[in-house]
Design an enzyme around this catalytic site. Structure first.
Site, short mmCIF file in Angstrom:
data_model
loop_
_atom_site.label_atom_id
_atom_site.label_comp_id
_atom_site.label_asym_id
_atom_site.label_seq_id
_atom_site.Cartn_x
_atom_site.Cartn_y
_atom_site.Cartn_z
N GLY A 193 0.84 -1.27 -0.12
CA GLY A 193 -0.10 -0.01 0.10
C GLY A 193 0.83 1.25 0.22
CB SER A 282 0.28 1.20 5.03
OG SER A 282 0.90 0.97 4.17
CG HIS A 457 12.16 39.20 0.44
ND1 HIS A 457 12.14 38.13 -0.51
CD2 HIS A 457 13.34 39.59 0.65
CE1 HIS A 457 13.46 37.87 -0.98
NE2 HIS A 457 14.28 38.91 -0.42
#
Ligand code: FAD
Ligand code: NAI
Length: 478
Positions: A193, A282, A457
């Site tokens: 998974g 999973s 920034h």
């Protein structure tokens, strides 16, 4: 003699404990019962459910430690920090994780005390609906006690889905519980998974030195995510050494005391075998309604095992609500908590609301993956005309300074109204950056709104700003 409350919450996970606290804040007398699935050594029930005990929190602790380990081994030297090859003490890593879990689960007990929520220890099951002095109440057995409440909130959560015929011993074959407690770095780790748990836990052990292979049934990798994000993720994970095999059909799995051997068919129909020291299964989770006495009172459960609810989490029984992983929708802690708050407020006659369109998703790999709203493939399928603004982190000063310029931000906006329809991020701190997309969508913002907001920034958030500007084809730094 029965105990009486206005509200009985069944389950002390994120859905249940939040619902209990909010209901108590709103003036109800509230009890929350927990079946003690995650008991501490003294047998005291541990609150926090899957999330705090064997889910979100412990997995993120291990992801953080393994991320630092990888940084120390790879990118410290680039920055002139010479520490030599790092070693990992797995038992200390696990102990640190356990300490965080303990701290947070006890914190919820303290919150219950503060908000006067009564904690009951025991598994709850419906007995009957019976007449009270005024109206009717639900009677439930909670461990040794009988509890009566006018309103019941079912928040019983979910458990790992297992592969038929492959018992999980949480030693060699692990679900999420064992995967968070592996006591030594496995040389070879197999994961069945390649979803959220597979990618997160696979990343932890790969960073610490395991040779990790994920076997995924679906032909496409990460099909839930935006297609560009999934493609970028596949590229980056492959570069990191995470082997992801899609389109497999799992066959026989043989387990021995020292390892596991997995037969599977690949996407071309060829038989293959993967040998590993440990296996993590999973493959999704199933709702928890075991022993709840649902059939006794006629509580409606759908074909997927979820308690059937309407958009406000009302079940088919008057005064009975269900929230979190046990009902439909993404199995996410923040969705569970939102539903908890909504239900408590609705019970109090307020306008409780949960916007299922703006629930963010985050996968805490490196780079992180996060999104909110529609994906490009969904918009195409719906026939919605859209604009795309997509900006990489590669030109962002902060990302370069952090040594982490992988990935991009992609903003999707309506072609006619400019309204933000989706935000998709793969990159450093995507888990935090996505909140801007959530806020924008919650307020019905246009891409132009995001573009006109001043972003500090140097920050990673400037890439969100640029992606919004790019929706109007006018980025400034790209
Ligand atoms: P649960 O947390 O499962 O809690 C339900 C509780 O109810 C349990 O404590 C159980 O013991 C109790 N209970 C069940 N039946 C009864 C009964 N009859 N009587 C009394 N008590 C009962 N989500 C995220 O948003 N972010 C993440 O990063 C994230 N990471 C995860 C990592 C892993 C490895 C896993 C497995 C899950 C992760 N999740 C994450 C998902 C998240 O944990 C769940 O969505 C969340 O815990 C659901 O909350 P819940 O309260 O509905 O259920
Ligand atoms: P998942 O649904 O994310 O992934 C399961 C994967 O297994 C899917 O890709 C599926 O196609 C595949 N699969 C199913 N059956 C298979 C089979 N027989 N063989 C091979 N592959 C198979 O489920 P996962 O990873 O178990 O996690 C459960 C849930 O927990 C998630 O869906 C998510 O809701 C929650 N979670 C959230 C996290 C987060 O928010 N960061 C982290 C971890 C879990």
């Amino acid at each position: 003699m029965s105990k009486q409350f206005d509200v009985l919450v069944v389950g002390g996970g994120p859905a249940g404990y939040v619902a209990a606290i909010r209901a108590a804040q709103l003036g109800f007398s509230v009890a929350c019962c927990e079946s003690n699935a995650y008991a501490d050594p003294k047998g005291e029930p541990r609150l926090g459910g899957t999330c705090l005990n064997v889910g979100c929190i412990p997995s993120k602790a291990l992801l953080h430690t393994s991320h630092l380990f990888e940084e120390a081994g790879h990118s410290f030297a680039e920055q002139g920090i010479c520490v030599g090859a790092p070693n990992i003490d797995v038992s200390r890593m696990i102990a640190r994780k356990d300490g965080i879990v303990k701290q947070l689960t006890s914190g919820i007990k303290a919150l219950f005390k503060k908000n006067k929520v009564t904690l009951l220890n025991g598994h709850a099951a419906f007995v009957e609906r019976k007449a009270a002095a005024v109206g009717e109440v639900w009677q439930m057995r909670v461990g040794e006690n009988v509890v009566e409440a006018r309103q019941v909130i079912l928040a019983t959560g979910s458990k790992a889905r297992h592969l038929p015929g492959i018992p999980v011993d949480n030693e060699i074959v692990c679900d999420n519980i064992g995967a968070l407690d592996i006591d030594a770095v496995p040389k070879r780790l197999a994961v069945i998974g390649a979803g959220v748990i597979g990618l997160e836990m696979g990343s932890v052990w790969r960073r610490l030195g395991s040779d990790v292979t994920l076997l995924e049934a679906l032909p496409d990798f990460l099909s839930l995510a935006d297609i560009d994000v999934a493609k970028e993720a596949a590229k980056v994970f492959a570069r990191q050494g995470l082997k992801i095999v899609t389109g497999v059909t799992i066959g026989e799995v043989r387990v021995s005391p020292t390892g596991v051997s997995i037969d599977y068919t690949d996407k071309d129909g060829n038989p293959q075998r993967l040998d590993a020291d440990r296996l993590i299964v999973s493959i999704g989770r199933v709702p928890n309604t075991d022993g709840l006495g649902a059939e006794k009172v006629g509580l409606q459960i759908n074909a997927r095992g979820q308690i059937e609810v309407d958009a406000h989490c009302r079940t088919n029984l008057p005064g009975v609500w269900a929230i979190g992983d046990v009902v439909a929708g993404p199995m996410l802690a923040h969705k569970a908590m939102e539903e908890g708050v909504m239900v408590a407020e609705l019970m109090a006659g307020q306008a409780g609301h949960c916007n299922f369109e703006t629930i963010p998703w985050v996968i805490y790999t490196s780079p992180e993956i996060a999104w909110v709203g529609r994906t490009e493939q969904q918009l195409k399928a719906d026939g919605t005309a859209y604009k795309v603004g997509k900006i990489p982190f590669a030109a962002n000063g902060r990302a370069l300074g952090m040594g982490d310029p992988t990935g991009f931000v992609k903003v999707l906006a309506c072609a006619t109204t400019d309204r933000v329809l989706g935000v998709h991020i793969i990159g450093a701190n995507a888990s935090e950056l996505i909140s801007e997309g959530v806020v924008a969508m919650e307020f019905g913002a246009a891409a132009e709104d995001l573009a006109r907001i001043c972003h500090a920034h140097p920050t990673l958030s400037e890439v969100v700003h640029e992606a919004a500007l790019a929706c109007d084809k006018r980025p400034l730094h790209f």
